[in-house]
Write an enzyme that holds these catalytic residues in place. Structure first.
Site, PDB file in Angstrom:
ATOM      1  N   HIS A  97       0.847  -1.204   0.000  1.00  0.00           N
ATOM      2  CA  HIS A  97       0.000   0.000   0.000  1.00  0.00           C
ATOM      3  C   HIS A  97       0.878   1.247   0.000  1.00  0.00           C
ATOM      4  O   HIS A  97       0.877   2.016   0.962  1.00  0.00           O
ATOM      5  CB  HIS A  97      -0.904   0.019   1.241  1.00  0.00           C
ATOM      6  CG  HIS A  97      -1.737  -1.198   1.395  1.00  0.00           C
ATOM      7  ND1 HIS A  97      -2.923  -1.383   0.747  1.00  0.00           N
ATOM      8  CD2 HIS A  97      -1.533  -2.334   2.122  1.00  0.00           C
ATOM      9  CE1 HIS A  97      -3.436  -2.561   1.057  1.00  0.00           C
ATOM     10  NE2 HIS A  97      -2.613  -3.172   1.887  1.00  0.00           N
ATOM     11  N   PRO A  98       1.606   1.480  -1.103  1.00  0.00           N
ATOM     12  CA  PRO A  98       2.597   2.564  -1.070  1.00  0.00           C
ATOM     13  C   PRO A  98       2.006   3.974  -1.054  1.00  0.00           C
ATOM     14  O   PRO A  98       2.714   4.932  -0.803  1.00  0.00           O
ATOM     15  CB  PRO A  98       3.415   2.331  -2.355  1.00  0.00           C
ATOM     16  CG  PRO A  98       2.533   1.531  -3.243  1.00  0.00           C
ATOM     17  CD  PRO A  98       1.645   0.709  -2.359  1.00  0.00           C
ATOM     18  N   LYS A  99       0.700   4.096  -1.307  1.00  0.00           N
ATOM     19  CA  LYS A  99       0.109   5.442  -1.332  1.00  0.00           C
ATOM     20  C   LYS A  99      -0.868   5.654  -0.185  1.00  0.00           C
ATOM     21  O   LYS A  99      -1.910   6.276  -0.336  1.00  0.00           O
ATOM     22  CB  LYS A  99      -0.587   5.679  -2.677  1.00  0.00           C
ATOM     23  CG  LYS A  99       0.413   5.849  -3.807  1.00  0.00           C
ATOM     24  CD  LYS A  99      -0.254   6.402  -5.039  1.00  0.00           C
ATOM     25  CE  LYS A  99       0.804   6.745  -6.081  1.00  0.00           C
ATOM     26  NZ  LYS A  99       0.205   7.413  -7.239  1.00  0.00           N
ATOM     27  N   ASN A 100      -0.534   5.118   0.958  1.00  0.00           N
ATOM     28  CA  ASN A 100      -1.410   5.218   2.122  1.00  0.00           C
ATOM     29  C   ASN A 100      -0.686   6.055   3.183  1.00  0.00           C
ATOM     30  O   ASN A 100       0.474   5.798   3.509  1.00  0.00           O
ATOM     31  CB  ASN A 100      -1.681   3.786   2.611  1.00  0.00           C
ATOM     32  CG  ASN A 100      -2.322   3.732   3.964  1.00  0.00           C
ATOM     33  OD1 ASN A 100      -1.818   4.290   4.932  1.00  0.00           O
ATOM     34  ND2 ASN A 100      -3.437   3.052   4.054  1.00  0.00           N
TER      35      ASN A 100
ATOM     36  N   ASP B  82       7.608   3.549  -8.246  1.00  0.00           N
ATOM     37  CA  ASP B  82       6.929   4.756  -8.719  1.00  0.00           C
ATOM     38  C   ASP B  82       7.800   5.941  -8.296  1.00  0.00           C
ATOM     39  O   ASP B  82       7.794   6.341  -7.127  1.00  0.00           O
ATOM     40  CB  ASP B  82       5.527   4.854  -8.102  1.00  0.00           C
ATOM     41  CG  ASP B  82       4.856   6.197  -8.411  1.00  0.00           C
ATOM     42  OD1 ASP B  82       5.423   6.995  -9.191  1.00  0.00           O
ATOM     43  OD2 ASP B  82       3.760   6.449  -7.864  1.00  0.00           O
TER      44      ASP B  82
END
Lengths: 243, 325
Positions: free
Chosen positions: B114-117, B148
């Site tokens: 969950h890299p965008k949490n 990313d």
């Protein structure tokens, strides 16, 4: 949650008489950090421009700004201005459409939009926002366009008095191209799955352009002007009650 | 709305609900209180509901135990954006004196999923603060940025680590490599500005080096907004930029090569404006600027036609009066 809670009550026509405003103000005081930024909860969370914006909306709605140290808040916004005139989540960060909105809307609600930036900086911010338009808008240079930024950048430009400079036709066509003809709603990209956030902000993006059949939006509070008219009425009643 | 984030469990193992686990028999689950007239109720999966019913129960009794800790693992897997679960997990980490290095390993896995949490990155930051050790952070953020290169959370964490632990050495080389891979990586350009403004600052030698460096990237890709923005950003640290050695010639050379980049023309207009602000009235410079505005409005950047026409009017109003009367 307090921001969305208050907005939801206003949308539903509540008069906020059951809201413990003193507690809300005390809560805000506890959440502001020495940098001027706000965290989300006193249990500890990240702190950045998003929560500063929430604090400003809350203070505006309850008509009580004593929960915010304005000087520190303004300084935090200023320090978050990036080298390219986008505004970042925190000082040093990369300018971003969403946090630029949070920053400019906060200043607008604080009544500090005209005094915080120099004329050159203001022009720089306007151009950075306008550069975000490719067809719809992207959120950062060299990123793909996305429905929600038609609102984030659009509302920012509206607050800065520069919305008339965007290309309405391209913007409108892009937003409508992200509409899902079967499920309804809007997605971030064409041919992508729609979601509630992009459906809402897609409508807001259309509203800014005066799209027929959609209520006009209040660009700083991010609710319809039907709601802000209701808020005005309540606030007048508070004043009458006090005097 | 569905919040059914069923996590893959190995096929040999049959998942047992908490309500069916004998070791949880003593706990009375607490259901979510949606009020008397729930609207738009969330369609939780049975597993989600089960885990969170027991989570609410241990939260209510403030149970500090290994089984509560394991429960938070399940709860964060089902919803890694729940502030309360992470907060409670941190309380448990302290109360049970858990191994923080192991927790850092754990959060590394969660962040990769969950890299965008926001919450998972915050949890990592608290762990680094508690351990007062950031030795793994540059490698870890670099790993996430390989997936990313514009991940905002990874950059924020990296900036915090660099500032807090004074890890400035080598960061400019890291940025160099990223820009060599993708010269349109706006996050990397921002990091470049961040590093220099916090270390050498833009003294004369650094500024000269950075201008040359950026000009090289601009020549490779004249339509890259990020490099032009960086050029203007670093020159804005000076009082005036129009007389920076070689700059006007560089732009004119590109213009003469018929390079139709809107950013080139906009930059040339900025140089003209800067010159008009600094110098005595200069009709030729104003004419050049308004012609460039016309070009942008009519052919090169028509999506911003109204803006460039406005800009032309503004320049004419500010600097054109002495000539007209």
């Amino acid at each position: 949650m307090t921001y969305t809670g208050l907005c939801s009550l206003l949308i539903l026509g509540d008069d906020l008489s059951r809201v413990n405003k003193e507690a809300v103000v005390e809560g805000l005081k506890a959440l502001q950090l020495p940098s001027g930024s706000f965290q989300a909860t006193s249990d500890g969370s990240e702190n950045d421009m998003r929560f500063l914006y929430c604090a400003c909306c809350i203070s505006h709605i309850i008509e009580d700004w004593s929960g915010i140290d304005l000087e520190r808040a303004v300084r935090f916004v200023r320090r978050s201005l990036a080298h390219d005139f986008g505004i970042a989540e925190i000082p040093g960060g990369e300018g971003h459409g969403g946090t630029t909105f949070c920053a400019i809307a906060s200043l607008s609600l604080m009544g500090q939009l005209e005094t915080t930036f120099t004329e050159k900086e203001r022009e720089g911010i306007i151009r950075w926002c306008l550069y975000r338009q490719q067809s719809g808008f992207n959120g950062r240079p060299n990123k793909p366009v996305d429905t929600c930024y038609s609102f984030w950048l659009g509302a920012t430009l509206k607050l800065l008095g520069a919305y008339e400079f965007i290309d309405f036709q391209y913007n409108r066509n892009f937003i409508l191209s992200t509409q899902d003809s079967k499920l309804g709603g809007f997605a971030k990209w064409p041919e992508y799955h729609p979601d509630a956030l992009h459906a809402y902000l897609g409508l807001c993006g259309l509203s800014l352009m005066g799209e027929e059949g959609i209520l006009p939006i209040h660009p700083a509070l991010n609710v319809s002007q039907r709601v802000t008219k209701h808020l005005d009425k309540i606030q007048t009643q508070w004043k009458d009650g006090k005097t | 709305m569905a919040a059914d984030d069923d996590v893959e469990s190995s096929s040999e193992e049959i998942y047992v609900f908490f309500k069916d686990r004998p070791e949880w028999k003593d706990v009375v689950p607490v259901q979510q209180d949606d009020g008397p007239h729930a609207v738009v109720r969330i369609a939780y999966s049975e597993r989600f509901q089960d885990v969170y019913d027991y989570f609410r129960a241990v939260l209510k009794s403030n149970e500090m135990s290994e089984r509560a800790f394991e429960l938070t693992t399940e709860a964060t897997e089902l919803n890694p954006a729940n502030y309360t679960v992470w907060h409670y997990r941190r309380e448990l980490l302290k109360a049970l004196n858990k191994d923080l290095a192991a927790e850092l390993e754990y959060i590394s896995e969660v962040i990769q999923d969950h890299p965008k949490n926001y919450q998972v990155w915050h949890h990592r930051r608290v762990l680094v603060e508690w351990m007062n050790n950031a030795d793994k952070e540059l490698d870890f953020t670099s790993l996430i940025l390989r997936l990313d290169a514009k991940n905002y959370h990874a950059w924020s964490h990296r900036q915090w680590v660099i500032q807090t632990f004074n890890f400035w050495d080598g960061e400019l080389e890291f940025v160099d490599n990223l820009l060599d891979e993708d010269l349109r990586n706006n996050s990397a350009w921002n990091q470049r500005y961040f590093v220099i403004s916090n270390t050498t600052e833009f003294d004369d030698a650094t500024l000269a080096h950075e201008v040359t460096y950026t000009k090289g990237f601009i020549q490779k890709a004249p339509n890259n907004e990020s490099s032009w923005n960086y050029l203007k950003g670093i020159l804005s640290t000076k009082d005036k930029m129009y007389d920076f050695p070689g700059l006007e010639e560089f732009c004119q050379m590109m213009y003469n090569k018929n390079i139709k980049s809107p950013y080139l023309l906009a930059f040339m207009i900025d140089l003209c404006e800067d010159k008009l602000e600094s110098a005595e009235s200069d009709a030729a410079t104003l004419t050049k600027a308004t012609e460039l505005c016309n070009l942008l409005a009519e052919t090169i950047d028509p999506i911003r036609r109204k803006y460039w026409n406005y800009f032309k009017r503004k320049l004419t109003m500010r600097f054109g009066q002495e000539q007209t009367g």
